[in-house]
Design a protein around this motif. Sequence first.
Motif, PDB file in Angstrom:
ATOM      1  N   THR A 177      40.988  29.752  41.373  1.00 16.61           N
ATOM      2  CA  THR A 177      39.812  29.734  40.495  1.00 16.61           C
ATOM      3  C   THR A 177      38.571  30.218  41.238  1.00 16.61           C
ATOM      4  N   ASN A 178      38.360  29.725  42.442  1.00 16.72           N
ATOM      5  CA  ASN A 178      37.195  30.162  43.215  1.00 16.72           C
ATOM      6  C   ASN A 178      37.297  31.623  43.629  1.00 16.72           C
ATOM      7  N   LEU A 179      38.494  32.091  43.906  1.00 12.17           N
ATOM      8  CA  LEU A 179      38.661  33.507  44.219  1.00 12.17           C
ATOM      9  C   LEU A 179      38.322  34.369  43.001  1.00 12.17           C
ATOM     10  N   ALA A 180      38.781  33.941  41.829  1.00 10.44           N
ATOM     11  CA  ALA A 180      38.481  34.686  40.606  1.00 10.44           C
ATOM     12  C   ALA A 180      36.975  34.704  40.349  1.00 10.44           C
ATOM     13  N   GLU A 181      36.329  33.550  40.513  1.00 15.56           N
ATOM     14  CA  GLU A 181      34.892  33.493  40.286  1.00 15.56           C
ATOM     15  C   GLU A 181      34.138  34.338  41.311  1.00 15.56           C
ATOM     16  N   GLY A 182      34.555  34.266  42.558  1.00 11.49           N
ATOM     17  CA  GLY A 182      33.908  35.042  43.612  1.00 11.49           C
ATOM     18  C   GLY A 182      33.998  36.538  43.389  1.00 11.49           C
ATOM     19  N   CYS A 183      35.125  36.977  42.825  1.00  9.79           N
ATOM     20  CA  CYS A 183      35.286  38.403  42.527  1.00  9.79           C
ATOM     21  C   CYS A 183      34.275  38.880  41.492  1.00  9.79           C
ATOM     22  N   GLY A 184      33.823  37.992  40.662  1.00  6.45           N
ATOM     23  CA  GLY A 184      32.866  38.353  39.627  1.00  6.45           C
ATOM     24  C   GLY A 184      31.424  38.336  40.098  1.00  6.45           C
ATOM     25  N   ARG A 185      31.205  37.961  41.337  1.00 12.60           N
ATOM     26  CA  ARG A 185      29.848  37.914  41.882  1.00 12.60           C
ATOM     27  C   ARG A 185      29.422  39.301  42.363  1.00 12.60           C
ATOM     28  N   GLY A 186      28.131  39.467  42.563  1.00 11.87           N
ATOM     29  CA  GLY A 186      27.583  40.787  42.844  1.00 11.87           C
ATOM     30  C   GLY A 186      27.662  41.268  44.275  1.00 11.87           C
ATOM     31  N   SER A 187      27.948  40.366  45.210  1.00 11.93           N
ATOM     32  CA  SER A 187      27.923  40.797  46.607  1.00 11.93           C
ATOM     33  C   SER A 187      29.091  40.202  47.389  1.00 11.93           C
ATOM     34  N   ASP A 188      29.376  40.834  48.522  1.00  8.04           N
ATOM     35  CA  ASP A 188      30.409  40.311  49.413  1.00  8.04           C
ATOM     36  C   ASP A 188      29.998  38.961  49.981  1.00  8.04           C
ATOM     37  N   ARG A 189      28.691  38.770  50.186  1.00 10.91           N
ATOM     38  CA  ARG A 189      28.197  37.488  50.704  1.00 10.91           C
ATOM     39  C   ARG A 189      28.521  36.365  49.716  1.00 10.91           C
ATOM     40  N   ASP A 190      28.267  36.613  48.429  1.00  8.46           N
ATOM     41  CA  ASP A 190      28.581  35.613  47.410  1.00  8.46           C
ATOM     42  C   ASP A 190      30.087  35.374  47.326  1.00  8.46           C
ATOM     43  N   PHE A 191      30.843  36.462  47.368  1.00  7.97           N
ATOM     44  CA  PHE A 191      32.307  36.335  47.311  1.00  7.97           C
ATOM     45  C   PHE A 191      32.809  35.514  48.493  1.00  7.97           C
ATOM     46  N   ALA A 192      32.240  35.752  49.682  1.00  8.60           N
ATOM     47  CA  ALA A 192      32.645  35.010  50.879  1.00  8.60           C
ATOM     48  C   ALA A 192      32.395  33.510  50.716  1.00  8.60           C
ATOM     49  N   LYS A 193      31.294  33.145  50.046  1.00  9.81           N
ATOM     50  CA  LYS A 193      31.001  31.721  49.804  1.00  9.81           C
ATOM     51  C   LYS A 193      32.105  31.079  48.958  1.00  9.81           C
ATOM     52  N   PHE A 194      32.530  31.791  47.927  1.00  6.46           N
ATOM     53  CA  PHE A 194      33.583  31.260  47.064  1.00  6.46           C
ATOM     54  C   PHE A 194      34.932  31.229  47.789  1.00  6.46           C
ATOM     55  N   ALA A 195      35.181  32.215  48.639  1.00  2.00           N
ATOM     56  CA  ALA A 195      36.412  32.220  49.434  1.00  2.00           C
ATOM     57  C   ALA A 195      36.406  31.040  50.406  1.00  2.00           C
ATOM     58  N   GLN A 196      35.231  30.710  50.942  1.00  2.00           N
ATOM     59  CA  GLN A 196      35.118  29.559  51.846  1.00  2.00           C
ATOM     60  C   GLN A 196      35.383  28.251  51.098  1.00  2.00           C
ATOM     61  N   ILE A 197      34.904  28.151  49.878  1.00  2.00           N
ATOM     62  CA  ILE A 197      35.187  26.970  49.056  1.00  2.00           C
ATOM     63  C   ILE A 197      36.692  26.881  48.788  1.00  2.00           C
ATOM     64  N   ILE A 215      37.737  36.255  54.410  1.00  2.00           N
ATOM     65  CA  ILE A 215      36.377  35.822  54.727  1.00  2.00           C
ATOM     66  C   ILE A 215      35.804  36.669  55.871  1.00  2.00           C
ATOM     67  N   LYS A 216      36.610  36.902  56.915  1.00  2.00           N
ATOM     68  CA  LYS A 216      36.161  37.741  58.031  1.00  2.00           C
ATOM     69  C   LYS A 216      35.813  39.143  57.548  1.00  2.00           C
ATOM     70  N   ASN A 217      36.674  39.719  56.722  1.00  2.00           N
ATOM     71  CA  ASN A 217      36.432  41.071  56.217  1.00  2.00           C
ATOM     72  C   ASN A 217      35.195  41.135  55.337  1.00  2.00           C
ATOM     73  N   LEU A 218      34.984  40.114  54.537  1.00  2.00           N
ATOM     74  CA  LEU A 218      33.788  40.089  53.692  1.00  2.00           C
ATOM     75  C   LEU A 218      32.521  39.987  54.531  1.00  2.00           C
ATOM     76  N   HIS A 219      32.570  39.187  55.596  1.00  2.00           N
ATOM     77  CA  HIS A 219      31.404  39.066  56.482  1.00  2.00           C
ATOM     78  C   HIS A 219      31.145  40.381  57.210  1.00  2.00           C
ATOM     79  N   LYS A 220      32.215  41.061  57.651  1.00  2.00           N
ATOM     80  CA  LYS A 220      32.054  42.367  58.310  1.00  2.00           C
ATOM     81  C   LYS A 220      31.442  43.379  57.348  1.00  2.00           C
ATOM     82  N   SER A 221      31.940  43.379  56.139  1.00  2.00           N
ATOM     83  CA  SER A 221      31.435  44.314  55.128  1.00  2.00           C
ATOM     84  C   SER A 221      29.954  44.063  54.847  1.00  2.00           C
TER      85      SER A 221
END
Length: 123
Positions: free
Chosen positions: A48-68, A112-118
Motif C-alpha cells: 500500500t505504501n509503495l503504491a501511494e509513494g509511486c503516486g507522489r511527485g518526487s523521488d524524495r516523497d517516494f523514498a519516504k513511503f518506501a521507508q514506511i 530507497i538507496k536508488n531513490l536517494h541517489k536519484s
Amino acid sequence: MKDFRTLNVWQKSHEHAVMIYQETKKFPKEEVYGITSQIRRAIVSIPTNLAEGCGRGSDRDFAKFAQIAFGSANESEYLILLSNELGFIDKTDSDELTEKVTEIKRMLTSLIKNLHKSESAKS
C-alpha cells in the motif's frame, strides 16, 4: 508518476500479503481482533505504501513511503516470529514467510538507496 505494479518489490510484497491472509485464516478465532488483525495490517501496509509513494511527485516523497513500507516489513517479520512462538504458524511456514519478508526488506533497501541517489543527482 510511476506505475506501482511494475515494481518487483511491490509484486513480491503483494504476493506476501496474499500468503499472510491465507495463513492467518487458520489463527484462533479469539485472535481476530488481536494478532490476526495486526499482522494483516502490517503486511498490507508494505504494498500500500509503495503504491501511494509511486503516486507522489518526487523521488524524495517516494523514498519516504518506501521507508514506511520498510518499517512495516520489520513489524511483519516480528509478528511472524510471535505467531510461530504462540503456535499459530508452524516452523516451516514461519521460516518461509520470514525468508520472503527478508527478501522484501533487501529490495526495499535497494529501492530507497536508488531513490536517494536519484534525488541527490537532481540537486
